[in-house]
Design a protein around this motif. Structure first.
Motif, PDB file in Angstrom:
ATOM      1  N   LYS B  80      41.720  36.532  -3.694  1.00  0.00           N
ATOM      2  CA  LYS B  80      42.829  36.074  -4.534  1.00  0.00           C
ATOM      3  C   LYS B  80      42.914  34.554  -4.523  1.00  0.00           C
ATOM      4  O   LYS B  80      43.116  33.920  -5.554  1.00  0.00           O
ATOM      5  CB  LYS B  80      44.148  36.653  -3.999  1.00  0.00           C
ATOM      6  CG  LYS B  80      44.649  37.834  -4.764  1.00  0.00           C
ATOM      7  CD  LYS B  80      46.122  38.101  -4.530  1.00  0.00           C
ATOM      8  CE  LYS B  80      46.573  37.971  -3.111  1.00  0.00           C
ATOM      9  NZ  LYS B  80      47.872  38.569  -2.807  1.00  0.00           N
ATOM     10  N   SER B  81      42.759  33.960  -3.326  1.00  0.00           N
ATOM     11  CA  SER B  81      42.942  32.513  -3.232  1.00  0.00           C
ATOM     12  C   SER B  81      41.852  31.794  -4.005  1.00  0.00           C
ATOM     13  O   SER B  81      42.104  30.764  -4.628  1.00  0.00           O
ATOM     14  CB  SER B  81      42.935  32.081  -1.777  1.00  0.00           C
ATOM     15  OG  SER B  81      41.634  31.951  -1.307  1.00  0.00           O
ATOM     16  N   ASN B  82      40.628  32.348  -3.988  1.00  0.00           N
ATOM     17  CA  ASN B  82      39.567  31.680  -4.732  1.00  0.00           C
ATOM     18  C   ASN B  82      39.812  31.749  -6.227  1.00  0.00           C
ATOM     19  O   ASN B  82      39.602  30.760  -6.943  1.00  0.00           O
ATOM     20  CB  ASN B  82      38.220  32.305  -4.382  1.00  0.00           C
ATOM     21  CG  ASN B  82      37.604  31.614  -3.212  1.00  0.00           C
ATOM     22  OD1 ASN B  82      37.033  30.565  -3.364  1.00  0.00           O
ATOM     23  ND2 ASN B  82      37.789  32.176  -2.047  1.00  0.00           N
ATOM     24  N   LEU B  83      40.270  32.904  -6.714  1.00  0.00           N
ATOM     25  CA  LEU B  83      40.573  32.999  -8.144  1.00  0.00           C
ATOM     26  C   LEU B  83      41.705  32.047  -8.501  1.00  0.00           C
ATOM     27  O   LEU B  83      41.677  31.379  -9.543  1.00  0.00           O
ATOM     28  CB  LEU B  83      40.943  34.445  -8.498  1.00  0.00           C
ATOM     29  CG  LEU B  83      39.782  35.425  -8.332  1.00  0.00           C
ATOM     30  CD1 LEU B  83      40.235  36.836  -8.609  1.00  0.00           C
ATOM     31  CD2 LEU B  83      38.635  35.052  -9.257  1.00  0.00           C
ATOM     32  N   ASN B  84      42.702  31.974  -7.590  1.00  0.00           N
ATOM     33  CA  ASN B  84      43.841  31.091  -7.802  1.00  0.00           C
ATOM     34  C   ASN B  84      43.390  29.633  -7.946  1.00  0.00           C
ATOM     35  O   ASN B  84      43.745  28.935  -8.904  1.00  0.00           O
ATOM     36  CB  ASN B  84      44.769  31.276  -6.592  1.00  0.00           C
ATOM     37  CG  ASN B  84      45.981  30.413  -6.654  1.00  0.00           C
ATOM     38  OD1 ASN B  84      46.356  29.980  -7.718  1.00  0.00           O
ATOM     39  ND2 ASN B  84      46.580  30.168  -5.503  1.00  0.00           N
ATOM     40  N   VAL B  85      42.551  29.184  -6.983  1.00  0.00           N
ATOM     41  CA  VAL B  85      42.068  27.805  -7.046  1.00  0.00           C
ATOM     42  C   VAL B  85      41.207  27.607  -8.291  1.00  0.00           C
ATOM     43  O   VAL B  85      41.291  26.579  -8.967  1.00  0.00           O
ATOM     44  CB  VAL B  85      41.270  27.458  -5.769  1.00  0.00           C
ATOM     45  CG1 VAL B  85      40.526  26.155  -5.934  1.00  0.00           C
ATOM     46  CG2 VAL B  85      42.196  27.349  -4.597  1.00  0.00           C
ATOM     47  N   ALA B  86      40.398  28.617  -8.631  1.00  0.00           N
ATOM     48  CA  ALA B  86      39.553  28.489  -9.812  1.00  0.00           C
ATOM     49  C   ALA B  86      40.406  28.310 -11.062  1.00  0.00           C
ATOM     50  O   ALA B  86      40.113  27.455 -11.907  1.00  0.00           O
ATOM     51  CB  ALA B  86      38.678  29.733  -9.954  1.00  0.00           C
ATOM     52  N   LEU B  87      41.492  29.095 -11.163  1.00  0.00           N
ATOM     53  CA  LEU B  87      42.357  28.972 -12.338  1.00  0.00           C
ATOM     54  C   LEU B  87      42.993  27.589 -12.398  1.00  0.00           C
ATOM     55  O   LEU B  87      43.069  26.968 -13.462  1.00  0.00           O
ATOM     56  CB  LEU B  87      43.457  30.038 -12.287  1.00  0.00           C
ATOM     57  CG  LEU B  87      43.026  31.452 -12.664  1.00  0.00           C
ATOM     58  CD1 LEU B  87      44.205  32.395 -12.598  1.00  0.00           C
ATOM     59  CD2 LEU B  87      42.413  31.458 -14.053  1.00  0.00           C
ATOM     60  N   ILE B  88      43.451  27.089 -11.239  1.00  0.00           N
ATOM     61  CA  ILE B  88      44.082  25.761 -11.223  1.00  0.00           C
ATOM     62  C   ILE B  88      43.080  24.701 -11.647  1.00  0.00           C
ATOM     63  O   ILE B  88      43.369  23.816 -12.456  1.00  0.00           O
ATOM     64  CB  ILE B  88      44.638  25.457  -9.817  1.00  0.00           C
ATOM     65  CG1 ILE B  88      45.831  26.345  -9.521  1.00  0.00           C
ATOM     66  CG2 ILE B  88      45.043  23.994  -9.716  1.00  0.00           C
ATOM     67  CD1 ILE B  88      46.371  26.191  -8.120  1.00  0.00           C
TER      68      ILE B  88
END
Lengths: 119, 168
Positions: B80-88
């Motif tokens: 989740k955190s990687n997708l989150n950072v990717a989206l940001i």
């Protein structure tokens, strides 16, 4: 069966590579050292884990070694970036905080506290 | 009590080191296994005191189950955190609202604190900057709350409630 394993392996290696690429974007785009470390740490951990996992599918006899290496990466990667963050915090590099959340001066207090403790 | 504790610590260290040896050599050839037993015995003699705090108790089935649960909770948070950072990162506006928050932990042992700090570093938008006694200072990409208890609930609770069961 073997080709399925191979495709899974290539899939995980590509996912890892993609996360590493996104992490490098993050390091370029983030405003200050702490946010950069955030992007860098998460992406490099996930990227290397994904790649190792993919290699595990390609070469199943390496799997035990790969699992041990994954555990070492999970333990050591966050610690190294934590050390960088702590060092930059102690040497007084201020994070760029958003105007609306400017009241968060905890970090300065926290660093002062820890410096005092060590003295 | 002290002696049994030491023995249990020693055997725990020996078993774990030997398991790592087996994983690295990935063979059951007699020479390799014997070397592994001897080498991990020697290393365990010198290091068992620093290696573990609760010894063989960590192998109890309940704790092992919680460890497996922790691995899954953690891996899900990592993805989740990687997708989150990717989206940001991919968002042209770079929607971040950074701040530094703090909370207090209930964990006692140093190793548990280390695992919690590492988990927080690898979960969505949060990053451990410093741990002083039982206070954690967290750099948060998208600050939602500043109150200690709320921060604790938001960031640490899902990990800590499992860690409390594993390490105490």
């Amino acid at each position: 069966m073997e080709t399925v394993l191979q495709y899974l392996g290539y899939f995980f290696i590509s996912v890892g590579a993609a996360f590493l690429l996104l992490g490098s974007f993050g390091i370029l785009r983030m405003p200050d050292i702490y946010s950069r470390l955030q992007a860098g740490t998460k992406a490099s951990t996930m990227g290397s884990l994904g790649m190792l996992f993919g290699i595990g599918f390609l070469e199943p006899q390496w799997l035990p070694k790969i699992i041990v290496i994954m555990i070492f990466i999970l333990l050591s990667n966050p610690i190294s970036s934590h050390a960088i963050a702590r060092g930059s915090c102690k040497s007084g590099i201020k994070p760029k905080l958003n105007e609306t959340v400017n009241s968060y001066k905890r970090i300065a207090e926290g660093c002062e506290e820890s410096i005092k403790k060590e003295e | 009590m002290e002696a049994t504790n030491k023995i249990s610590k020693f055997f725990f260290t020996w078993v774990v080191l030997f398991a790592i040896w087996l994983a690295f050599t990935s063979t059951f050839a007699l020479a390799e296994v014997v070397t592994g037993v001897v080498v991990s015995f020697i290393i365990a003699i010198y290091n068992f005191n620093n290696f573990t705090e609760i010894g063989l108790k960590s192998f109890s089935p309940k704790k092992v189950l919680y460890m497996i649960q922790y691995v899954f909770v953690f891996l899900w948070a990592l993805i989740k955190s990687n997708l989150n950072v990717a989206l940001i990162v991919l968002n042209p506006k770079l929607p971040i609202n950074t701040g530094i928050v703090e909370f207090e932990t209930k964990l006692k042992s140093d190793f548990a604190k280390l695992v919690l700090a590492n988990s927080i570093t690898l979960t969505p938008g949060t990053f451990t900057i410093d741990v002083i006694d039982n206070k954690y200072y967290i750099h948060w990409l998208d600050v939602k709350c500043t109150d200690r208890d709320e921060v604790y609930k938001e960031i640490a609770e899902p990990f800590e409630k499992i860690l409390l069961k594993i390490f105490q």
